[in-house]
Design an enzyme around this catalytic site. Sequence first.
Site, PDB file in Angstrom:
ATOM      1  N   ASP A 161       0.854  -1.172   0.000  1.00 16.04           N
ATOM      2  CA  ASP A 161       0.000   0.000   0.000  1.00 16.04           C
ATOM      3  C   ASP A 161       0.895   1.230   0.000  1.00 16.04           C
ATOM      4  O   ASP A 161       1.765   1.385   0.857  1.00 16.04           O
ATOM      5  CB  ASP A 161      -0.902   0.023   1.251  1.00 16.04           C
ATOM      6  CG  ASP A 161      -1.707   1.301   1.338  1.00 16.04           C
ATOM      7  OD1 ASP A 161      -2.521   1.546   0.423  1.00 16.04           O
ATOM      8  OD2 ASP A 161      -1.533   2.064   2.320  1.00 16.04           O
ATOM      9  N   GLU A 186      -0.453  -1.267  -6.040  1.00 15.33           N
ATOM     10  CA  GLU A 186      -1.623  -0.576  -6.569  1.00 15.33           C
ATOM     11  C   GLU A 186      -1.313   0.089  -7.904  1.00 15.33           C
ATOM     12  O   GLU A 186      -0.260   0.688  -8.073  1.00 15.33           O
ATOM     13  CB  GLU A 186      -2.089   0.494  -5.583  1.00 15.33           C
ATOM     14  CG  GLU A 186      -2.528  -0.048  -4.235  1.00 15.33           C
ATOM     15  CD  GLU A 186      -2.652   1.072  -3.217  1.00 15.33           C
ATOM     16  OE1 GLU A 186      -3.787   1.355  -2.807  1.00 15.33           O
ATOM     17  OE2 GLU A 186      -1.627   1.657  -2.837  1.00 15.33           O
ATOM     18  N   ASP A 243      -3.799   1.130   6.703  1.00 16.47           N
ATOM     19  CA  ASP A 243      -2.897   0.795   5.599  1.00 16.47           C
ATOM     20  C   ASP A 243      -2.609  -0.700   5.531  1.00 16.47           C
ATOM     21  O   ASP A 243      -2.384  -1.248   4.441  1.00 16.47           O
ATOM     22  CB  ASP A 243      -1.592   1.574   5.735  1.00 16.47           C
ATOM     23  CG  ASP A 243      -1.789   3.078   5.568  1.00 16.47           C
ATOM     24  OD1 ASP A 243      -2.789   3.468   4.949  1.00 16.47           O
ATOM     25  OD2 ASP A 243      -0.947   3.850   6.062  1.00 16.47           O
TER      26      ASP A 243
END
Length: 299
Positions: free
Chosen positions: A87, A170, A250
């Site tokens: 993340d 991501e 997170d």
Amino acid sequence: SMTYSQSGFELKNTSGRHATLELSKVGDVQIRYHREIPDHAEIKEVTIKKETTGEWFVSFGLETDDTDLPEKPDVDSIDTSNSIGIDLGILNYIHTSDGKTVDWLDLEDDYERVRREQRKLSRKQKGSNNYEKQRLKVAKAKRRIRRQVLDYQHKLTTWLVKEYDAVFVEDLHVQSMLQGEGNAHNKQNAAWRQFITLLEYKGDLYGTHVVQVEARGTTKECASCGVETVKPIWVREHACPSCGFECDRDANASLNVLQRGFSEVGLGWPESTPVETALPTDTHSVSAKRVVETGSLGA
């Protein structure tokens, strides 16, 4: 900058890290390598660029044999216990699904130096010699920041691809992020796209699977049951009203990235490993200084 494609250039008189680059309609240019060009590589393109600091750089576009790269293991042979989701955080630079957080690089002194030099530049008469001297000082201060960020990202990405069998990250729509309200300065300084690009090409160099996954909803979605819960940016804990699963915000996002990564490559989440047991109980925080000095998260 100017680019020579396929022809109009010749590299000669190579000796160690020095060489002569012959350019059509320009002549011979003495160059010093940052690193030597591999013997088996074919130069397909040459780009000459002048930086804002007044320095000239040459970039070579090379064609190499893919057989020289290590072969990535088959997806079925990926060790799921040695795979991570990342993340890209706000409070931390990255948060991994195995419980590691890496701090932001502290560049406040460097940014203050840029602001100070820019204030001096604003007081100079544009076009004067003093203006040009001060402009170079501003350009060098900004270059120092860019180089520190790039060095930091190189060390982080190299460690990640050498440590894990698969790294899932991501797929951020950086441009839309920067246009949104709040945190735009931090996200731009982080150069997320550069980080992801480095991660992908180093995955090829070291034979590691690097996969981008859909980022939308990774923060809202519960990693345990999948129910979405809207959380303001200042809420740093995830507490699912449906299943009761609680963890760091997170950490929850990194687990969602990991699950989506497994799904993307066709592995699926291991049934024998529920989310509650996959999440480490202790979070290992790594300072940016350690990354800069050692080039490793684990040192």
